[in-house]
Scaffold this motif. Structure first.
Motif, mmCIF file in Angstrom:
data_model
loop_
_atom_site.group_PDB
_atom_site.id
_atom_site.type_symbol
_atom_site.label_atom_id
_atom_site.label_comp_id
_atom_site.label_asym_id
_atom_site.label_seq_id
_atom_site.Cartn_x
_atom_site.Cartn_y
_atom_site.Cartn_z
ATOM 1 N N TRP A 89 -3.539 17.383 -3.330
ATOM 2 C CA TRP A 89 -4.967 17.239 -3.058
ATOM 3 C C TRP A 89 -5.531 15.995 -3.748
ATOM 4 C CZ3 TRP A 89 -9.002 17.540 -0.337
ATOM 5 C CH2 TRP A 89 -10.303 17.591 -0.867
ATOM 6 N N LEU A 90 -5.181 15.797 -5.004
ATOM 7 C CA LEU A 90 -5.685 14.636 -5.723
ATOM 8 C C LEU A 90 -5.180 13.336 -5.108
ATOM 9 C CD1 LEU A 90 -5.466 15.796 -9.457
ATOM 10 C CD2 LEU A 90 -7.381 15.991 -7.847
ATOM 11 N N ALA A 91 -3.906 13.314 -4.714
ATOM 12 C CA ALA A 91 -3.345 12.108 -4.085
ATOM 13 C C ALA A 91 -4.015 11.834 -2.745
ATOM 14 C CB ALA A 91 -1.839 12.261 -3.916
ATOM 15 N N TYR A 92 -4.235 12.901 -1.975
ATOM 16 C CA TYR A 92 -4.885 12.717 -0.670
ATOM 17 C C TYR A 92 -6.308 12.195 -0.842
ATOM 18 C CZ TYR A 92 -6.744 13.508 3.941
ATOM 19 O OH TYR A 92 -7.335 13.306 5.172
ATOM 20 N N ARG A 93 -7.054 12.815 -1.730
ATOM 21 C CA ARG A 93 -8.454 12.433 -1.925
ATOM 22 C C ARG A 93 -8.574 11.000 -2.434
ATOM 23 N NH1 ARG A 93 -12.225 16.284 -5.524
ATOM 24 N NH2 ARG A 93 -10.801 15.524 -7.126
ATOM 25 N N SER A 94 -7.636 10.568 -3.273
ATOM 26 C CA SER A 94 -7.731 9.225 -3.850
ATOM 27 C C SER A 94 -7.604 8.126 -2.798
ATOM 28 C CB SER A 94 -6.659 9.034 -4.926
ATOM 29 O OG SER A 94 -5.363 8.913 -4.357
ATOM 30 N N GLN A 95 -7.042 8.454 -1.631
ATOM 31 C CA GLN A 95 -6.905 7.454 -0.578
ATOM 32 C C GLN A 95 -8.254 6.899 -0.134
ATOM 33 O OE1 GLN A 95 -4.136 8.580 2.685
ATOM 34 N NE2 GLN A 95 -3.762 10.398 1.453
ATOM 35 N N PHE A 96 -9.302 7.708 -0.249
ATOM 36 C CA PHE A 96 -10.606 7.285 0.251
ATOM 37 C C PHE A 96 -11.232 6.202 -0.628
ATOM 38 C CE2 PHE A 96 -9.738 11.031 2.557
ATOM 39 C CZ PHE A 96 -10.485 10.994 3.717
ATOM 40 N N LEU A 97 -11.125 6.338 -1.949
ATOM 41 C CA LEU A 97 -11.640 5.275 -2.810
ATOM 42 C C LEU A 97 -10.729 4.054 -2.796
ATOM 43 C CD1 LEU A 97 -13.193 7.089 -5.898
ATOM 44 C CD2 LEU A 97 -14.351 5.755 -4.131
ATOM 45 N N THR A 98 -9.437 4.266 -2.571
ATOM 46 C CA THR A 98 -8.545 3.112 -2.418
ATOM 47 C C THR A 98 -8.922 2.328 -1.160
ATOM 48 O OG1 THR A 98 -6.721 4.153 -3.607
ATOM 49 C CG2 THR A 98 -6.152 2.375 -2.080
ATOM 50 N N ARG A 99 -9.257 3.044 -0.101
ATOM 51 C CA ARG A 99 -9.724 2.382 1.125
ATOM 52 C C ARG A 99 -10.990 1.581 0.858
ATOM 53 N NH1 ARG A 99 -10.615 6.740 5.111
ATOM 54 N NH2 ARG A 99 -8.361 6.942 4.807
ATOM 55 N N PHE A 100 -11.886 2.166 0.070
ATOM 56 C CA PHE A 100 -13.107 1.451 -0.288
ATOM 57 C C PHE A 100 -12.790 0.179 -1.075
ATOM 58 C CE2 PHE A 100 -16.230 0.667 -3.689
ATOM 59 C CZ PHE A 100 -17.304 0.261 -2.911
ATOM 60 N N MET A 101 -11.883 0.281 -2.042
ATOM 61 C CA MET A 101 -11.532 -0.894 -2.848
ATOM 62 C C MET A 101 -10.866 -1.972 -1.998
ATOM 63 S SD MET A 101 -12.680 -0.412 -5.906
ATOM 64 C CE MET A 101 -11.760 -1.551 -6.966
ATOM 65 N N LYS A 102 -10.090 -1.569 -1.001
ATOM 66 C CA LYS A 102 -9.488 -2.548 -0.084
ATOM 67 C C LYS A 102 -10.565 -3.252 0.729
ATOM 68 C CE LYS A 102 -4.969 -0.335 0.555
ATOM 69 N NZ LYS A 102 -4.095 0.386 1.500
ATOM 70 N N ARG A 103 -11.547 -2.496 1.190
ATOM 71 C CA ARG A 103 -12.642 -3.088 1.956
ATOM 72 C C ARG A 103 -13.445 -4.040 1.074
ATOM 73 N NH1 ARG A 103 -15.875 1.624 4.924
ATOM 74 N NH2 ARG A 103 -16.770 -0.150 6.038
ATOM 75 N N LEU A 104 -13.654 -3.651 -0.177
ATOM 76 C CA LEU A 104 -14.370 -4.514 -1.112
ATOM 77 C C LEU A 104 -13.618 -5.823 -1.318
ATOM 78 C CD1 LEU A 104 -16.538 -5.076 -3.273
ATOM 79 C CD2 LEU A 104 -15.097 -3.810 -4.895
ATOM 80 N N ARG A 105 -12.311 -5.723 -1.544
ATOM 81 C CA ARG A 105 -11.508 -6.925 -1.757
ATOM 82 C C ARG A 105 -11.549 -7.834 -0.521
ATOM 83 N NH1 ARG A 105 -10.618 -9.590 -5.747
ATOM 84 N NH2 ARG A 105 -11.684 -10.981 -4.324
ATOM 85 N N ARG A 106 -11.432 -7.236 0.656
ATOM 86 C CA ARG A 106 -11.482 -8.010 1.900
ATOM 87 C C ARG A 106 -12.833 -8.687 2.085
ATOM 88 N NH1 ARG A 106 -12.234 -4.210 6.481
ATOM 89 N NH2 ARG A 106 -14.359 -4.521 5.733
ATOM 90 N N ASP A 107 -13.913 -7.943 1.869
ATOM 91 C CA ASP A 107 -15.254 -8.498 2.058
ATOM 92 C C ASP A 107 -15.527 -9.637 1.084
ATOM 93 O OD1 ASP A 107 -15.572 -6.614 4.005
ATOM 94 O OD2 ASP A 107 -17.245 -5.552 3.044
ATOM 95 N N LEU A 108 -15.122 -9.457 -0.167
ATOM 96 C CA LEU A 108 -15.358 -10.521 -1.147
ATOM 97 C C LEU A 108 -14.503 -11.750 -0.857
ATOM 98 C CD1 LEU A 108 -15.689 -8.487 -4.471
ATOM 99 C CD2 LEU A 108 -17.501 -9.674 -3.221
ATOM 100 N N ASP A 109 -13.289 -11.547 -0.363
ATOM 101 C CA ASP A 109 -12.450 -12.691 0.015
ATOM 102 C C ASP A 109 -13.065 -13.445 1.185
ATOM 103 O OD1 ASP A 109 -10.668 -12.134 -1.993
ATOM 104 O OD2 ASP A 109 -9.159 -11.211 -0.682
#
Length: 199
Positions: free
Chosen positions: A138-158
């Motif tokens: 459950w913790l591993a599955y849920r963490s995917q959502f904030l990782t997705r957010f951090m990827k979007r943040l990195r992409r947007d800032l780049d």
């Protein structure tokens, strides 16, 4: 004095802070606190936070394990992520040197909202609300959502750095909790972020 009162007078506190930091030789990293909590102040400040994104979107709020509304907006929803990304893009229109995500303030950032529960059920055939709250799957599955957010943040800032013709990409830092277990409990896969170059 409220921020908008300064702006009405032609005073931009964020610009002033950035300019002064650079004037004295410091980098200026814009911080964003991800924990959404409504604060209700006594008069005469009772309307201070009314009418904002939180009030307008009760459907995006966190849900406790028993299905009750919980204080806070959930990053399990794309709409929440997109709104926060838009605020960070606005901050990057100023002369900032980097972005710091303050995950240490007022978790949780997700609980048992429909995208999480239904997605987990689809993948594992179990209801996470019936599992121990520290179940590793459950913790591993849920963490995917904030990782997705951090990827979007990195992409947007780049993308912004490229449009602004910056010589270097925006550095992203994160203020997190004191142990890997506590971070994962709140959906922060810090090890994964580092390995993927997101922070």
């Amino acid at each position: 004095v409220a921020w908008d009162e300064h702006v009405k007078k032609g005073i931009d506190p964020f610009q002033i802070a950035a300019d002064f930091s650079h004037e004295i030789g410091l980098e200026f990293h814009a911080c964003y606190r991800l924990g959404w909590r409504p604060f209700y102040w006594p008069p005469p400040f009772e309307d201070f936070n009314l009418g904002g994104f939180y009030d307008q979107h009760p459907e995006l709020r966190c849900l406790a394990r028993d299905g009750r509304d919980s204080l806070g907006l959930s990053f399990a929803f794309d709409e929440t992520q997109q709104f926060v990304l838009s605020l960070i893009s606005e901050m990057a229109s100023y002369p900032i040197d980097g972005v710091c995500m303050l995950y240490n303030r007022q978790p949780p950032f997700m609980e048992y909202e429909a995208p999480l529960v239904e997605g987990f059920q689809s993948e594992y055939g179990e209801d996470p609300r019936e599992l121990d709250e520290t179940d590793a799957r459950w913790l591993a599955y849920r963490s995917q959502f904030l990782t997705r957010f951090m990827k979007r943040l990195r992409r947007d800032l780049d993308d912004l750095a490229s449009k602004q013709q910056r010589s270097q990409p925006y550095p992203v830092s994160a203020w997190v909790f004191g142990s890997e277990e506590e971070n994962l409990f709140y959906g922060l896969d810090v090890r994964g972020w580092v390995e993927q170059g997101l922070v």
